[in-house]
Design a protein around this motif. Structure first.
Motif, mmCIF file in Angstrom:
data_model
loop_
_atom_site.group_PDB
_atom_site.id
_atom_site.type_symbol
_atom_site.label_atom_id
_atom_site.label_comp_id
_atom_site.label_asym_id
_atom_site.label_seq_id
_atom_site.Cartn_x
_atom_site.Cartn_y
_atom_site.Cartn_z
ATOM 1 N N PRO A 181 -19.603 7.452 -13.394
ATOM 2 C CA PRO A 181 -17.978 7.433 -13.576
ATOM 3 C C PRO A 181 -17.706 6.122 -12.467
ATOM 4 O O PRO A 181 -18.448 5.686 -11.617
ATOM 5 C CB PRO A 181 -17.399 8.568 -12.889
ATOM 6 N N VAL A 182 -16.362 5.609 -12.686
ATOM 7 C CA VAL A 182 -15.970 4.689 -12.291
ATOM 8 C C VAL A 182 -15.574 4.996 -10.673
ATOM 9 O O VAL A 182 -15.046 5.933 -10.403
ATOM 10 C CB VAL A 182 -14.540 4.334 -12.712
ATOM 11 N N ALA A 183 -16.108 4.055 -9.633
ATOM 12 C CA ALA A 183 -16.025 4.489 -8.204
ATOM 13 C C ALA A 183 -14.689 3.898 -7.836
ATOM 14 O O ALA A 183 -14.349 2.924 -8.096
ATOM 15 C CB ALA A 183 -17.020 3.893 -7.592
ATOM 16 N N LEU A 184 -14.020 4.757 -7.084
ATOM 17 C CA LEU A 184 -12.431 4.191 -6.722
ATOM 18 C C LEU A 184 -12.549 4.363 -5.322
ATOM 19 O O LEU A 184 -12.871 5.234 -4.459
ATOM 20 C CB LEU A 184 -11.368 5.372 -7.442
ATOM 21 N N ALA A 185 -11.608 3.348 -4.623
ATOM 22 C CA ALA A 185 -11.359 3.294 -3.292
ATOM 23 C C ALA A 185 -9.852 3.251 -3.193
ATOM 24 O O ALA A 185 -8.994 2.445 -3.782
ATOM 25 C CB ALA A 185 -11.730 2.007 -2.494
ATOM 26 N N VAL A 186 -9.455 4.610 -2.772
ATOM 27 C CA VAL A 186 -8.198 4.942 -2.889
ATOM 28 C C VAL A 186 -7.217 5.521 -1.637
ATOM 29 O O VAL A 186 -7.946 5.689 -0.648
ATOM 30 C CB VAL A 186 -7.917 5.995 -4.020
ATOM 31 N N MET A 218 -5.603 -1.257 5.305
ATOM 32 C CA MET A 218 -6.749 -2.015 5.693
ATOM 33 C C MET A 218 -8.136 -1.305 5.196
ATOM 34 O O MET A 218 -8.982 -1.984 4.845
ATOM 35 C CB MET A 218 -6.796 -2.413 7.038
ATOM 36 N N GLY A 219 -8.056 -0.116 5.272
ATOM 37 C CA GLY A 219 -9.373 0.655 5.073
ATOM 38 C C GLY A 219 -9.693 0.461 3.561
ATOM 39 O O GLY A 219 -10.882 0.270 3.088
ATOM 40 N N VAL A 220 -8.841 0.592 2.784
ATOM 41 C CA VAL A 220 -8.921 0.413 1.238
ATOM 42 C C VAL A 220 -9.495 -0.946 0.839
ATOM 43 O O VAL A 220 -10.123 -1.272 0.329
ATOM 44 C CB VAL A 220 -7.500 0.805 0.528
ATOM 45 N N GLY A 229 -16.063 0.654 -3.928
ATOM 46 C CA GLY A 229 -15.371 0.867 -5.194
ATOM 47 C C GLY A 229 -14.217 0.003 -5.449
ATOM 48 O O GLY A 229 -13.792 -0.915 -4.649
ATOM 49 N N ILE A 230 -13.608 0.305 -6.705
ATOM 50 C CA ILE A 230 -12.466 -0.603 -7.070
ATOM 51 C C ILE A 230 -11.195 0.263 -6.828
ATOM 52 O O ILE A 230 -11.081 1.505 -6.405
ATOM 53 C CB ILE A 230 -12.547 -0.993 -8.793
ATOM 54 N N SER A 231 -10.093 -0.641 -6.934
ATOM 55 C CA SER A 231 -8.679 -0.024 -6.425
ATOM 56 C C SER A 231 -7.705 -0.611 -7.402
ATOM 57 O O SER A 231 -7.662 -1.963 -7.723
ATOM 58 C CB SER A 231 -8.426 -0.217 -4.926
ATOM 59 N N LEU A 233 -4.144 -1.976 -6.423
ATOM 60 C CA LEU A 233 -3.079 -2.291 -5.333
ATOM 61 C C LEU A 233 -2.043 -3.215 -5.663
ATOM 62 O O LEU A 233 -2.131 -4.085 -6.716
ATOM 63 C CB LEU A 233 -4.069 -3.125 -4.263
ATOM 64 N N PRO A 234 -1.047 -3.385 -4.835
ATOM 65 C CA PRO A 234 0.023 -4.339 -5.096
ATOM 66 C C PRO A 234 -0.556 -5.871 -4.991
ATOM 67 O O PRO A 234 -1.443 -6.113 -4.208
ATOM 68 C CB PRO A 234 1.118 -4.177 -3.889
ATOM 69 N N SER A 235 -0.219 -6.595 -5.821
ATOM 70 C CA SER A 235 -0.461 -7.872 -5.740
ATOM 71 C C SER A 235 -0.781 -8.654 -4.577
ATOM 72 O O SER A 235 -1.630 -9.626 -4.220
ATOM 73 C CB SER A 235 0.098 -9.048 -6.879
ATOM 74 N N ASP A 236 0.312 -8.594 -3.682
ATOM 75 C CA ASP A 236 0.154 -9.333 -2.348
ATOM 76 C C ASP A 236 -0.496 -8.502 -1.537
ATOM 77 O O ASP A 236 -0.890 -8.963 -0.352
ATOM 78 C CB ASP A 236 1.724 -9.190 -1.763
ATOM 79 N N ALA A 237 -1.416 -7.379 -1.853
ATOM 80 C CA ALA A 237 -2.275 -6.668 -0.717
ATOM 81 C C ALA A 237 -3.895 -7.280 -1.270
ATOM 82 O O ALA A 237 -4.750 -6.976 -0.499
ATOM 83 C CB ALA A 237 -2.342 -5.245 -0.895
ATOM 84 N N VAL A 238 -3.785 -8.216 -2.315
ATOM 85 C CA VAL A 238 -5.121 -8.815 -2.704
ATOM 86 C C VAL A 238 -5.983 -9.732 -1.644
ATOM 87 O O VAL A 238 -5.085 -10.702 -1.346
ATOM 88 C CB VAL A 238 -5.097 -9.159 -4.130
ATOM 89 N N LEU A 239 -6.962 -9.638 -1.323
ATOM 90 C CA LEU A 239 -7.604 -10.471 -0.257
ATOM 91 C C LEU A 239 -8.554 -11.714 -1.031
ATOM 92 O O LEU A 239 -8.834 -11.392 -2.139
ATOM 93 C CB LEU A 239 -8.378 -9.741 0.802
ATOM 94 N N SER A 240 -8.929 -12.562 -0.230
ATOM 95 C CA SER A 240 -9.942 -13.620 -0.594
ATOM 96 C C SER A 240 -10.974 -13.067 -0.874
ATOM 97 O O SER A 240 -11.942 -13.423 -2.010
ATOM 98 C CB SER A 240 -9.986 -14.492 0.313
#
Length: 291
Positions: A181-186, A218-220, A229-231, A233-240
């Motif tokens: 199954p898809v691993a999620l970081a939530v 920050m943890g997610v 995992g994947i998550s 998120l709001p677009s402005d929370a995306v990191l490099s």
């Protein structure tokens, strides 16, 4: 009605006693000697007692037994009046406004905004509580906070103002995972991003598992960057360190969520309304610039 004490008369009376006579007292209270005499006579008439005995040859005075008693009360009354006047002339104590902010929003764009509000509005004390939207709604209902910024489905109830949030799927840029199954970081249960992610995966007929849960953004973000995992998120929370996922990767475009400024059932104070107007005016640009 019985006459009440006139503070001006008491002030003159105390001055006569303290400065040992009518002449010197008149200089201190900026009155003529005849006016001082008239005020003492009026005070004696009001209380029904002789208060001062005057030595005509020397001009000195001494208090009678009743005068000595009234002198003590006069000092206390004048001190209380002076204290009350000082308190009334001081700037009023700051009024408190209680604001709830989303857990994943508090540490990013809002802190500088709230700091600038406090600096520009010293007459208002801002008490800020961070939490998940479900918790903040409970605090509003209980009357424990005045205003709250909450994450929710667009148009889900009345609000003072609202802002759209773009949501994107993200994975690690260096450690992509393709698991079933898809691993999620939530975030914890009750977070709209978690709910949206699970529903979207189930709608595609896929299985999922919770690989990582964090109370904070920050943890997610870190869990995604490290490949746990994947998550969603709001677009402005995306990191490099993240890579956005697209329909080609099997993750469809998600409708935007909403950041809404809401109030409780209680009537807002003038200070709370002022904060609401400030946030309404300033928050859009803060979200747009990510500052």
């Amino acid at each position: 009605m019985r006459p009440t004490f006139d503070l001006d008369l008491l002030r003159t009376f105390v001055a006569v006693v303290d400065f040992g006579g009518f002449t010197r007292a008149a200089e201190q209270v900026h009155l003529t000697q005849s006016t001082v005499s008239q005020q003492i006579k009026k005070l004696e008439a009001n209380v029904g007692h002789v208060l001062l005995l005057r030595d005509k040859s020397s001009g000195s005075v001494e208090t009678t037994e009743e005068g000595e008693l009234l002198l003590s009360y006069s000092r206390r009354l004048l001190a209380t009046a002076a204290e009350a006047m000082e308190i009334m002339r001081k700037p009023s104590a700051p009024k408190t406004v209680r604001l709830g902010v989303p857990e994943d929003f508090a540490g990013r764009r809002l802190i500088n905004l709230l700091s600038s509000f406090s600096a520009a509005s010293p007459q208002i004390r801002l008490d800020t509580t961070s939490g998940w939207s479900v918790q903040l709604c409970r605090l509003l209902d209980a009357g424990e906070i005045d205003l709250a910024l909450i994450k929710r489905e667009p148009g889900d109830g009345a609000c003072l103002a609202s802002w759209k949030e773009e949501l994107v799927w993200v994975e690690s840029a260096r450690h992509p995972i393709r698991s079933d199954p898809v691993a999620l970081a939530v975030f914890p249960v009750g977070c709209i991003y978690r709910t949206r992610a699970i529903r979207a995966i189930e709608a595609d007929g896929r299985r999922w598992r919770i690989a990582y849960t964090s109370q904070g953004l920050m943890g997610v973000q870190a869990a995604v960057a490290s490949g746990l995992g994947i998550s969603l998120l709001p677009s402005d929370a995306v990191l490099s360190e993240h890579r956005k996922l697209t329909p080609v990767d099997g993750f469809g475009v998600q409708p935007g969520s909403e950041l809404a400024l809401v109030k409780g059932r209680l009537r807002l104070s003038a200070e709370a309304k002022f904060l609401a107007e400030f946030l309404t005016d300033r928050l859009y640009s803060a979200i747009s610039t990510g500052s």
